[in-house]
Design a protein around this motif. Structure first.
Motif: not given
Length: 80
Positions: A64-70, A72-80
């Motif tokens: 999560a620290a290295w990957d911005d997309d991951e 965002a996914r963790l925070l629920g900002l994109t679809e799972l």
């Protein structure tokens, strides 16, 4: 290097403060920071991180620290 100009990059982190001037030990700051840390850990626990098999909590936090997309996914900002 190899004829390319050097570039200046500046980054800021929450932990970049000088600890002598830190106010994290006053008032409700320790409890607030503890709550934020627990919330972040609880967000990373149930997520499989899109990988096969189980990943350790430490690995999930690193990904999560290295990957911005991951992240965002963790925070629920994109679809799972």
């Amino acid at each position: 290097i190899n004829g390319k100009e050097a570039q200046w990059e500046q980054r800021y982190y929450i932990s970049s403060r000088v600890l002598d001037a830190s106010t994290l030990r006053k008032d409700h700051a320790p409890q607030n920071l503890s709550l934020l840390k627990k919330m972040a850990l609880n967000l990373t626990r149930p997520v499989a991180m899109g990988r096969k098999g189980k990943a350790s909590l430490r690995l999930k936090r690193k990904i999560a620290a290295w990957d911005d997309d991951e992240r965002a996914r963790l925070l629920g900002l994109t679809e799972l």
